[in-house]
Design a protein around this motif. Structure first.
Motif, PDB file in Angstrom:
ATOM      1  N   THR A 139       0.854  -1.184   0.000  1.00 32.12           N
ATOM      2  CA  THR A 139       0.000   0.000   0.000  1.00 32.12           C
ATOM      3  C   THR A 139       0.891   1.236   0.000  1.00 32.12           C
ATOM      4  N   LEU A 140       0.559   2.205  -0.860  1.00 33.53           N
ATOM      5  CA  LEU A 140       1.334   3.430  -0.975  1.00 33.53           C
ATOM      6  C   LEU A 140       0.438   4.625  -0.692  1.00 33.53           C
ATOM      7  N   GLN A 141       0.981   5.596   0.033  1.00 32.58           N
ATOM      8  CA  GLN A 141       0.221   6.808   0.338  1.00 32.58           C
ATOM      9  C   GLN A 141       1.046   8.019  -0.062  1.00 32.58           C
ATOM     10  N   ASN A 142       0.397   8.980  -0.720  1.00 32.69           N
ATOM     11  CA  ASN A 142       1.059  10.199  -1.177  1.00 32.69           C
ATOM     12  C   ASN A 142       0.475  11.409  -0.471  1.00 32.69           C
ATOM     13  N   ASN A 143       1.262  12.487  -0.390  1.00 33.86           N
ATOM     14  CA  ASN A 143       0.756  13.731   0.178  1.00 33.86           C
ATOM     15  C   ASN A 143       0.058  14.555  -0.910  1.00 33.86           C
ATOM     16  N   ASP A 144      -0.330  15.784  -0.560  1.00 30.34           N
ATOM     17  CA  ASP A 144      -1.052  16.636  -1.510  1.00 30.34           C
ATOM     18  C   ASP A 144      -0.227  17.020  -2.733  1.00 30.34           C
ATOM     19  N   GLN A 145       1.102  16.920  -2.622  1.00 29.54           N
ATOM     20  CA  GLN A 145       1.993  17.209  -3.754  1.00 29.54           C
ATOM     21  C   GLN A 145       2.351  15.933  -4.524  1.00 29.54           C
ATOM     22  N   ASN A 146       1.641  14.856  -4.251  1.00 32.12           N
ATOM     23  CA  ASN A 146       1.870  13.545  -4.884  1.00 32.12           C
ATOM     24  C   ASN A 146       3.245  12.966  -4.583  1.00 32.12           C
ATOM     25  N   LYS A 147       3.834  13.368  -3.461  1.00 29.13           N
ATOM     26  CA  LYS A 147       5.086  12.769  -3.002  1.00 29.13           C
ATOM     27  C   LYS A 147       4.753  11.558  -2.144  1.00 29.13           C
ATOM     28  N   LEU A 148       5.488  10.492  -2.333  1.00 28.42           N
ATOM     29  CA  LEU A 148       5.282   9.278  -1.556  1.00 28.42           C
ATOM     30  C   LEU A 148       5.650   9.545  -0.097  1.00 28.42           C
ATOM     31  N   ILE A 149       4.706   9.279   0.831  1.00 29.64           N
ATOM     32  CA  ILE A 149       4.992   9.506   2.243  1.00 29.64           C
ATOM     33  C   ILE A 149       4.953   8.221   3.073  1.00 29.64           C
ATOM     34  N   GLN A 150       4.305   7.180   2.561  1.00 33.63           N
ATOM     35  CA  GLN A 150       4.255   5.925   3.306  1.00 33.63           C
ATOM     36  C   GLN A 150       4.087   4.748   2.364  1.00 33.63           C
ATOM     37  N   THR A 151       4.829   3.690   2.639  1.00 34.97           N
ATOM     38  CA  THR A 151       4.663   2.422   1.942  1.00 34.97           C
ATOM     39  C   THR A 151       4.563   1.332   2.994  1.00 34.97           C
TER      40      THR A 151
ATOM     41  N   ILE B  55       6.995  -1.015   7.303  1.00 35.62           N
ATOM     42  CA  ILE B  55       6.464   0.305   6.961  1.00 35.62           C
ATOM     43  C   ILE B  55       7.650   1.221   6.680  1.00 35.62           C
ATOM     44  N   VAL B  56       7.560   1.952   5.578  1.00 37.60           N
ATOM     45  CA  VAL B  56       8.584   2.925   5.211  1.00 37.60           C
ATOM     46  C   VAL B  56       7.901   4.288   5.152  1.00 37.60           C
ATOM     47  N   LEU B  57       8.473   5.270   5.872  1.00 39.46           N
ATOM     48  CA  LEU B  57       7.925   6.627   5.908  1.00 39.46           C
ATOM     49  C   LEU B  57       8.941   7.609   5.339  1.00 39.46           C
ATOM     50  N   TRP B  58       8.458   8.555   4.538  1.00 35.04           N
ATOM     51  CA  TRP B  58       9.288   9.610   3.971  1.00 35.04           C
ATOM     52  C   TRP B  58       8.813  10.957   4.513  1.00 35.04           C
ATOM     53  N   GLU B  59       9.769  11.857   4.771  1.00 37.70           N
ATOM     54  CA  GLU B  59       9.450  13.238   5.139  1.00 37.70           C
ATOM     55  C   GLU B  59      10.182  14.153   4.171  1.00 37.70           C
ATOM     56  N   TYR B  60       9.561  15.308   3.889  1.00 28.48           N
ATOM     57  CA  TYR B  60      10.087  16.244   2.897  1.00 28.48           C
ATOM     58  C   TYR B  60      10.199  17.639   3.496  1.00 28.48           C
ATOM     59  N   ASP B  61      11.101  18.436   2.947  1.00 27.53           N
ATOM     60  CA  ASP B  61      11.203  19.833   3.356  1.00 27.53           C
ATOM     61  C   ASP B  61      10.303  20.699   2.481  1.00 27.53           C
ATOM     62  N   GLN B  62      10.366  22.015   2.687  1.00 27.33           N
ATOM     63  CA  GLN B  62       9.488  22.932   1.941  1.00 27.33           C
ATOM     64  C   GLN B  62       9.792  22.969   0.448  1.00 27.33           C
ATOM     65  N   TYR B  63      10.938  22.391   0.038  1.00 26.93           N
ATOM     66  CA  TYR B  63      11.314  22.342  -1.372  1.00 26.93           C
ATOM     67  C   TYR B  63      11.009  20.986  -1.998  1.00 26.93           C
ATOM     68  N   SER B  64      10.279  20.141  -1.271  1.00 27.56           N
ATOM     69  CA  SER B  64       9.895  18.802  -1.711  1.00 27.56           C
ATOM     70  C   SER B  64      11.080  17.854  -1.850  1.00 27.56           C
TER      71      SER B  64
ATOM     72  N   GLY C 221      10.282   0.662   9.624  1.00 29.36           N
ATOM     73  CA  GLY C 221       9.874   0.023  10.867  1.00 29.36           C
ATOM     74  C   GLY C 221       9.348  -1.372  10.627  1.00 29.36           C
ATOM     75  N   GLU C 222       9.374  -2.152  11.682  1.00 28.34           N
ATOM     76  CA  GLU C 222       8.839  -3.503  11.636  1.00 28.34           C
ATOM     77  C   GLU C 222       7.554  -3.551  12.441  1.00 28.34           C
ATOM     78  N   LYS C 223       6.502  -4.078  11.834  1.00 28.14           N
ATOM     79  CA  LYS C 223       5.245  -4.338  12.526  1.00 28.14           C
ATOM     80  C   LYS C 223       4.722  -3.122  13.279  1.00 28.14           C
ATOM     81  N   GLN C 224       4.914  -1.935  12.728  1.00 27.14           N
ATOM     82  CA  GLN C 224       4.412  -0.729  13.367  1.00 27.14           C
ATOM     83  C   GLN C 224       2.899  -0.695  13.310  1.00 27.14           C
ATOM     84  N   GLN C 225       2.336   0.076  14.208  1.00 24.26           N
ATOM     85  CA  GLN C 225       0.895   0.308  14.171  1.00 24.26           C
ATOM     86  C   GLN C 225       0.592   1.160  12.943  1.00 24.26           C
ATOM     87  N   ILE C 226      -0.372   0.750  12.176  1.00 28.34           N
ATOM     88  CA  ILE C 226      -0.725   1.480  10.967  1.00 28.34           C
ATOM     89  C   ILE C 226      -1.732   2.561  11.337  1.00 28.34           C
TER      90      ILE C 226
END
Length: 98
Positions: A51-63, A74-83, A91-96
């Protein structure tokens, strides 16, 4: 086409994106997209869900890999103001969070 003359079949949605691939040997994969055309769910031939989730700028934020299985990751991405990606967390077996 395989040795029996059976071809792999690809079913597409109205935007010509693949939604189902049926391989010549009978296995299949499926794909789902959001209203922006971004991939949201992928099920491979073994039945594993990604499962993939994107933010409002269509950047991948979670897989979520192997969703719902003991080996889920679970893999999480964070972005700065310049994307630009500033961090990736795995993470392993994190709470979704829904």
């Amino acid at each position: 086409m395989n040795e029996r003359g059976v071809a792999t079949t690809v079913q597409e949605n109205s935007e010509k994106r693949p939604i189902k691939v049926i391989a010549a040997e009978g296995s299949n994969e499926s794909f789902q997209y959001n209203i922006n055309g971004m991939l949201t769910d992928y099920i491979n031939a073994a039945g594993n869900i990604t499962t993939l989730q994107n933010n409002d700028q269509n950047k991948l934020i979670q897989t979520i890999l192997a969703k719902g299985k003991p080996e889920q990751r679970i893999v999480l991405w964070e972005y700065d103001q310049y994307s630009q990606a500033t961090s990736i967390k795995i993470g392993e077996k994190q709470q979704i969070k829904q």
